[in-house]
Design a protein around this motif. Structure first.
Motif, PDB file in Angstrom:
ATOM      1  N   LYS A  30      -1.039  15.680  -6.109  1.00 18.69           N
ATOM      2  CA  LYS A  30      -2.332  16.314  -5.852  1.00 18.69           C
ATOM      3  C   LYS A  30      -3.171  15.511  -4.878  1.00 18.69           C
ATOM      4  CE  LYS A  30      -2.544  18.981 -10.032  1.00 18.69           C
ATOM      5  NZ  LYS A  30      -3.294  19.417 -11.165  1.00 18.69           N
ATOM      6  N   PHE A  31      -2.862  14.229  -4.711  1.00 13.36           N
ATOM      7  CA  PHE A  31      -3.573  13.425  -3.721  1.00 13.36           C
ATOM      8  C   PHE A  31      -3.056  13.791  -2.350  1.00 13.36           C
ATOM      9  CE2 PHE A  31      -3.807   9.925  -7.070  1.00 13.36           C
ATOM     10  CZ  PHE A  31      -5.059  10.320  -7.482  1.00 13.36           C
ATOM     11  N   GLY A  32      -3.927  13.886  -1.404  1.00 15.98           N
ATOM     12  CA  GLY A  32      -3.509  14.077  -0.028  1.00 15.98           C
ATOM     13  C   GLY A  32      -3.169  15.495   0.356  1.00 15.98           C
ATOM     14  N   ARG A  33      -3.422  16.457  -0.519  1.00 15.59           N
ATOM     15  CA  ARG A  33      -3.112  17.831  -0.112  1.00 15.59           C
ATOM     16  C   ARG A  33      -4.373  18.492   0.418  1.00 15.59           C
ATOM     17  NH1 ARG A  33      -2.025  21.178  -5.686  1.00 15.59           N
ATOM     18  NH2 ARG A  33      -4.153  21.087  -6.446  1.00 15.59           N
ATOM     19  N   GLU A  34      -4.163  19.490   1.229  1.00 17.76           N
ATOM     20  CA  GLU A  34      -5.262  20.176   1.894  1.00 17.76           C
ATOM     21  C   GLU A  34      -5.104  21.678   1.665  1.00 17.76           C
ATOM     22  OE1 GLU A  34      -6.937  20.063   6.411  1.00 17.76           O
ATOM     23  OE2 GLU A  34      -4.779  20.124   6.164  1.00 17.76           O
ATOM     24  N   ARG A  42       0.833  -1.210   0.000  1.00 17.80           N
ATOM     25  CA  ARG A  42       0.000   0.000   0.000  1.00 17.80           C
ATOM     26  C   ARG A  42       0.861   1.251   0.000  1.00 17.80           C
ATOM     27  NH1 ARG A  42      -3.738  -0.141   4.872  1.00 17.80           N
ATOM     28  NH2 ARG A  42      -4.443   1.809   3.955  1.00 17.80           N
ATOM     29  N   LEU A  43       1.947   1.244   0.749  1.00 17.70           N
ATOM     30  CA  LEU A  43       2.847   2.390   0.800  1.00 17.70           C
ATOM     31  C   LEU A  43       3.473   2.640  -0.567  1.00 17.70           C
ATOM     32  CD1 LEU A  43       4.226   4.529   2.563  1.00 17.70           C
ATOM     33  CD2 LEU A  43       5.962   2.831   3.100  1.00 17.70           C
ATOM     34  N   THR A  44       3.901   1.591  -1.221  1.00 23.54           N
ATOM     35  CA  THR A  44       4.484   1.724  -2.553  1.00 23.54           C
ATOM     36  C   THR A  44       3.453   2.250  -3.543  1.00 23.54           C
ATOM     37  OG1 THR A  44       6.004  -0.082  -2.094  1.00 23.54           O
ATOM     38  CG2 THR A  44       5.658   0.465  -4.401  1.00 23.54           C
ATOM     39  N   ALA A  45       2.244   1.722  -3.501  1.00 25.21           N
ATOM     40  CA  ALA A  45       1.189   2.179  -4.408  1.00 25.21           C
ATOM     41  C   ALA A  45       0.826   3.639  -4.146  1.00 25.21           C
ATOM     42  CB  ALA A  45      -0.049   1.295  -4.266  1.00 25.21           C
ATOM     43  N   LEU A  46       0.759   4.021  -2.881  1.00 18.11           N
ATOM     44  CA  LEU A  46       0.444   5.407  -2.533  1.00 18.11           C
ATOM     45  C   LEU A  46       1.532   6.353  -3.021  1.00 18.11           C
ATOM     46  CD1 LEU A  46      -1.326   7.461  -1.027  1.00 18.11           C
ATOM     47  CD2 LEU A  46       0.028   6.968   0.994  1.00 18.11           C
ATOM     48  N   THR A  47       2.782   5.976  -2.827  1.00 22.55           N
ATOM     49  CA  THR A  47       3.896   6.808  -3.279  1.00 22.55           C
ATOM     50  C   THR A  47       3.876   6.956  -4.796  1.00 22.55           C
ATOM     51  OG1 THR A  47       5.216   6.093  -1.404  1.00 22.55           O
ATOM     52  CG2 THR A  47       6.403   7.058  -3.243  1.00 22.55           C
ATOM     53  N   ASP A  48       3.684   5.853  -5.496  1.00 19.44           N
ATOM     54  CA  ASP A  48       3.625   5.897  -6.955  1.00 19.44           C
ATOM     55  C   ASP A  48       2.463   6.754  -7.443  1.00 19.44           C
ATOM     56  OD1 ASP A  48       5.802   4.253  -7.015  1.00 19.44           O
ATOM     57  OD2 ASP A  48       4.665   2.434  -7.485  1.00 19.44           O
ATOM     58  N   ALA A  49       1.301   6.603  -6.817  1.00 14.70           N
ATOM     59  CA  ALA A  49       0.129   7.371  -7.241  1.00 14.70           C
ATOM     60  C   ALA A  49       0.303   8.853  -6.962  1.00 14.70           C
ATOM     61  CB  ALA A  49      -1.116   6.847  -6.537  1.00 14.70           C
ATOM     62  N   SER A  50       0.864   9.199  -5.797  1.00 13.77           N
ATOM     63  CA  SER A  50       1.001  10.617  -5.470  1.00 13.77           C
ATOM     64  C   SER A  50       2.037  11.288  -6.356  1.00 13.77           C
ATOM     65  CB  SER A  50       1.355  10.796  -3.993  1.00 13.77           C
ATOM     66  OG  SER A  50       2.602  10.218  -3.703  1.00 13.77           O
ATOM     67  N   PRO A 107      -2.010  15.765   5.578  1.00 12.18           N
ATOM     68  CA  PRO A 107      -2.783  14.516   5.577  1.00 12.18           C
ATOM     69  C   PRO A 107      -2.051  13.372   4.868  1.00 12.18           C
ATOM     70  CG  PRO A 107      -4.199  16.344   4.981  1.00 12.18           C
ATOM     71  CD  PRO A 107      -2.791  16.863   4.999  1.00 12.18           C
ATOM     72  N   LEU A 108      -1.420  13.662   3.742  1.00 11.37           N
ATOM     73  CA  LEU A 108      -0.665  12.645   3.013  1.00 11.37           C
ATOM     74  C   LEU A 108       0.521  12.169   3.847  1.00 11.37           C
ATOM     75  CD1 LEU A 108       0.003  11.022   0.441  1.00 11.37           C
ATOM     76  CD2 LEU A 108       1.286  13.009  -0.342  1.00 11.37           C
ATOM     77  N   GLN A 109       1.216  13.099   4.491  1.00 15.65           N
ATOM     78  CA  GLN A 109       2.374  12.732   5.297  1.00 15.65           C
ATOM     79  C   GLN A 109       1.981  11.894   6.504  1.00 15.65           C
ATOM     80  OE1 GLN A 109       3.909  16.647   5.916  1.00 15.65           O
ATOM     81  NE2 GLN A 109       5.111  16.633   4.026  1.00 15.65           N
ATOM     82  N   ARG A 110       0.848  12.207   7.136  1.00 17.51           N
ATOM     83  CA  ARG A 110       0.373  11.401   8.264  1.00 17.51           C
ATOM     84  C   ARG A 110       0.034   9.984   7.814  1.00 17.51           C
ATOM     85  NH1 ARG A 110      -2.427  16.141   9.642  1.00 17.51           N
ATOM     86  NH2 ARG A 110      -4.329  15.285   8.726  1.00 17.51           N
ATOM     87  N   HIS A 111      -0.631   9.878   6.654  1.00 23.93           N
ATOM     88  CA  HIS A 111      -1.009   8.566   6.129  1.00 23.93           C
ATOM     89  C   HIS A 111       0.237   7.753   5.769  1.00 23.93           C
ATOM     90  CE1 HIS A 111      -3.632   5.614   4.348  1.00 23.93           C
ATOM     91  NE2 HIS A 111      -2.979   5.682   3.205  1.00 23.93           N
ATOM     92  N   GLN A 112       1.200   8.388   5.130  1.00 22.58           N
ATOM     93  CA  GLN A 112       2.433   7.689   4.772  1.00 22.58           C
ATOM     94  C   GLN A 112       3.204   7.259   6.019  1.00 22.58           C
ATOM     95  OE1 GLN A 112       4.220  10.538   2.075  1.00 22.58           O
ATOM     96  NE2 GLN A 112       3.864   9.159   0.350  1.00 22.58           N
ATOM     97  N   ALA A 113       3.232   8.093   7.034  1.00 23.87           N
ATOM     98  CA  ALA A 113       3.934   7.743   8.271  1.00 23.87           C
ATOM     99  C   ALA A 113       3.264   6.545   8.956  1.00 23.87           C
ATOM    100  CB  ALA A 113       3.974   8.939   9.214  1.00 23.87           C
ATOM    101  N   ALA A 114       1.937   6.507   8.939  1.00 22.64           N
ATOM    102  CA  ALA A 114       1.228   5.368   9.536  1.00 22.64           C
ATOM    103  C   ALA A 114       1.516   4.083   8.770  1.00 22.64           C
ATOM    104  CB  ALA A 114      -0.270   5.651   9.561  1.00 22.64           C
TER     105      ALA A 114
END
Length: 106
Positions: A37-41, A23-31, A60-67
């Motif tokens: 643009k994903f995860g920005r506020e 999931r972390l790899t997919a999130l990094t690739d997608a962002s 928000p993106l950084q918190r999700h990635q850290a978790a």
């Protein structure tokens, strides 16, 4: 013959770590692929007068990635590992300060 309970629990933990890593790899690739643009506020300039103007926060993106990072690589977030990283950073700062001061180290 059945597996001991501790092996079953450890296998489930390892699978959870693998899932979090994927999931972390997919999130990094997608962002990265979406131009981050994903995860920005959006931060309203009227809400924070000291910031100067409107801007986007990636908190928000950084918190999700850290978790996900903590779940995928729990051995990097043990108290001992955190202490060792902090001490290494402090030693590097002392070495840098010693070079600036002419080689004298306290």
């Amino acid at each position: 013959m059945s597996w001991p309970r501790r092996l079953i629990v450890r296998a489930a933990q390892i699978q959870g770590e693998r899932d979090a890593e994927a999931r972390l790899t997919a999130l990094t690739d997608a962002s990265i692929g979406a131009g981050l643009k994903f995860g920005r506020e959006y931060i309203d300039p009227d809400a924070k007068k000291t910031q100067g103007g409107a801007y986007y926060s990636f908190a928000p993106l950084q918190r999700h990635q850290a978790a996900l990072e903590r779940q995928a690589r729990p051995w990097l977030h043990t108290p001992e590992a955190i202490r060792q990283r902090r001490e290494a950073e402090e030693d590097a700062l002392w070495d840098q300060a010693a070079q600036v001061m002419g080689g004298a180290r306290a």
